[in-house]
Design an enzyme around this catalytic site. Structure first.
Site, PDB file in Angstrom:
ATOM      1  CG  ASN A   1      -0.467  -0.063   2.494  1.00 54.91           C
ATOM      2  OD1 ASN A   1       0.731  -0.292   2.673  1.00 54.91           O
ATOM      3  ND2 ASN A   1      -1.296   0.122   3.491  1.00 54.91           N
TER       4      ASN A   1
ATOM      5  CD  GLU B   1       1.580  -0.794  10.610  1.00 55.32           C
ATOM      6  OE1 GLU B   1       0.522  -1.461  10.590  1.00 55.32           O
ATOM      7  OE2 GLU B   1       1.901   0.016   9.732  1.00 55.32           O
TER       8      GLU B   1
ATOM      9  CB  CYS C   1      -2.011  -0.367   8.776  1.00 56.97           C
ATOM     10  SG  CYS C   1      -0.826  -0.933   7.606  1.00 56.97           S
TER      11      CYS C   1
HETATM   12  O1  G3P Z   1      -1.011   0.982   6.028  1.00 55.29           O
HETATM   13  C1  G3P Z   1       0.160   1.582   6.370  1.00 55.29           C
HETATM   14  C2  G3P Z   1       0.057   2.534   7.524  1.00 55.29           C
HETATM   15  O2  G3P Z   1       1.333   2.832   7.952  1.00 55.29           O
HETATM   16  C3  G3P Z   1      -0.804   3.740   7.254  1.00 55.29           C
HETATM   17  O3  G3P Z   1      -0.160   4.933   6.990  1.00 55.29           O
HETATM   18  O4  G3P Z   1      -0.081   7.319   6.447  1.00 55.29           O
HETATM   19  O5  G3P Z   1      -2.006   5.956   5.692  1.00 55.29           O
HETATM   20  O6  G3P Z   1      -1.750   6.501   8.088  1.00 55.29           O
HETATM   21  P1  G3P Z   1      -1.054   6.262   6.784  1.00 55.29           P
END
Ligand code: G3P
Length: 478
Positions: free
Chosen positions: A158, A253, A287
């Protein structure tokens, strides 16, 4: 037959001796878009040897020079935002504007890491012995932070660029070598990004990028004796890695089921805007996406109405047209999402929109009246489908949040700051956002998951520290 993108080792672009390649399927067209080398275990061994040798010299390279190279790489990365973003659009169907944002954010992250690195690694500690009972002032202890050696970075599909540089930057500034294994979807964007580091002029072997099938080189890489640290972002694979990895520091993570708790006194327009952004941006494939809405019954109808009004306005279609909701990454992912939706349907959830799917494209869907016996109440769809559970007390919301095996982030909406802080304290998640949707950034903030969501803490400062060890020298006075 089309070009097969080369992998990067010893400062050169190489063809694998396997003669095999791995296809990358465009999620929108569902046709092969690119091909990358299917590297062999022997090639992994070579990369590890090269990394080890390069790291020895790099650790002795002055910190300011390491920072200078990172600043250069950051600038080149930003200059190349166009072509890299284009790969993100084709490989992972990221909406065009978000794809550019990812690359720019990555350049900023690398620069910030260089700056943060020279500050925190430029300082050590000086301790004296006579503070501990029984000691005279006869021992002086000097500490500094030294690199771990070779860091293996495994980012997810992603954010193939951003979650790669969030590992590469800290590893390199701290004096480590870095081996990158990009996700298959996103591998070409990652190779382009690595090319920017190549152009910046890092020494041979210090950074390398191995592509290939997880089934052939995955375990071999993560269990390799040459690896001194693993930084992984992704799904369940992380749990398997943590069981197999040796006695090395792990940074992991592994996803979340971020809850959004909505109290009766919340600003409902703010709630709706954040639920839609949090739940549906990049089609829910984050995530930190809002993955379950826990709303007080008295305001539930109003929240659902406001959210639905915004869902209706979301554009659905190809990433090239910068649509809000784009095809999910693979067909199997779309099938998994559909499975959760069908389970909820059978068990009586209310569909606020009609369920619609064409290929990998799933239209945004809000599911109301979801109950705990439905899979979607607990599982992570990683798609544009969002369950709403109506709660009759705040405690019920906290209980649902804490009953999850995940614990990445959560959010709470209320105008009562005292209540918000008490709820934050009660939520078993790495971060709680008050009056905003969950998010990892800004990228220097700590980012960590409790329970199955991960090991260790990320964010620029924490990652630099995590990729070092403390070394002390004690001067014993006569
Ligand atoms: O899915 C990865 C996670 O680190 C989300 O990052 O920047 O979308 O909150 P962000």
């Amino acid at each position: 037959e089309g070009e097969v993108y080369k992998y990067y080792a010893e400062g050169e672009w190489c063809k694998s001796s396997s003669g095999k390649s791995v296809p990358i399927i465009n999620p929108t067209t569902r046709k092969p878009e690119y091909k990358v080398q299917a590297c062999t275990q022997e090639e992994v061994n070579k990369v590890m040897e090269g990394a080890k040798a390069a790291q020895k010299a790099w650790a002795k390279t002055p910190l300011w020079k390491r920072a200078e190279l990172l600043h250069r790489a950051a600038a080149i990365l930003k200059d190349n935002k166009g072509p890299i973003a284009e790969c993100l659009v084709k490989e992972i169907a990221k909406p065009a504007k978000d794809a550019v944002t990812e690359v720019v954010r990555s350049g900023d992250l690398v620069s910030y890491t260089a700056e943060e690195g020279v500050r925190i690694l430029g300082e050590g500690k000086f301790l004296v012995s006579d503070s501990f009972p029984g000691n005279e002032r006869s021992k002086y202890c000097l500490t500094s932070k030294i690199p771990l050696g070779v860091v293996l970075a495994i980012p997810p599909f992603n954010y193939p660029v951003n979650l790669a540089v969030s590992k590469i930057g800290p590893a390199l500034i701290a004096g480590n070598a870095l081996v990158l294994k990009p996700p298959t979807q996103g591998a070409v964007a990652a190779l382009h990004m690595v090319h920017c580091f190549h152009l910046a002029g890092f020494p041979k072997g210090l950074i390398s990028c191995i592509t290939g099938k997880g089934s052939e080189i995955g375990d071999f890489l993560t269990m390799h004796p040459g690896v001194n640290c693993i930084s992984f972002t992704g799904g369940d694979t992380g749990i398997a890695i943590s069981k197999k990895a040796g006695m090395i520091p792990l940074q992991m993570e592994l996803g979340g089921k971020d809850a959004c708790i909505i109290l009766e006194d919340a600003d409902l327009d703010l709630v709706a805007a954040n639920v839609v952004k949090g739940g549906f941006s990049y089609s829910g494939q984050r995530c930190t996406a809002v993955k379950v809405v826990l709303v007080m019954e008295s305001v539930a109808d109003a929240v659902v109405d406001k959210v639905n009004a915004k869902v209706e306005k979301l554009t659905v279609g190809p990433p090239e047209e910068d649509c809000d909701v784009t095809p999910v990454v693979t067909e199997s992912s779309a099938n998994f999402i559909e499975g959760l939706v069908m389970d909820a349907k059978e068990k009586g959830a209310t569909f606020c929109q009609e369920y619609r799917r064409e290929g990998n494209l799933i239209w945004p869907l809000l599911l109301d009246h979801v109950r705990p016996d439905m899979r979607i109440a607990w599982e992570e769809p990683f798609g544009p489908v969002l369950p709403v559970i109506r709660i009759s007390s705040v405690e019920e919301g906290i209980h649902h949040c804490n009953a999850s095996n995940f614990g990445l982030q959560g959010c709470v909406f209320t105008r009562d700051i005292n209540k918000a802080i008490m709820i934050s304290d009660a939520m078993e998640t790495g971060t709680v956002q008050i009056n905003s949707a969950p998010a990892r950034g800004p990228d220097h903030f700590p980012f960590q998951g409790l329970k199955d969501s991960g090991i260790g803490s990320q964010g620029i400062t924490n990652s630099i520290n995590m990729m070092t060890k403390i070394k002390s020298t004690v001067i014993n006075l006569p």
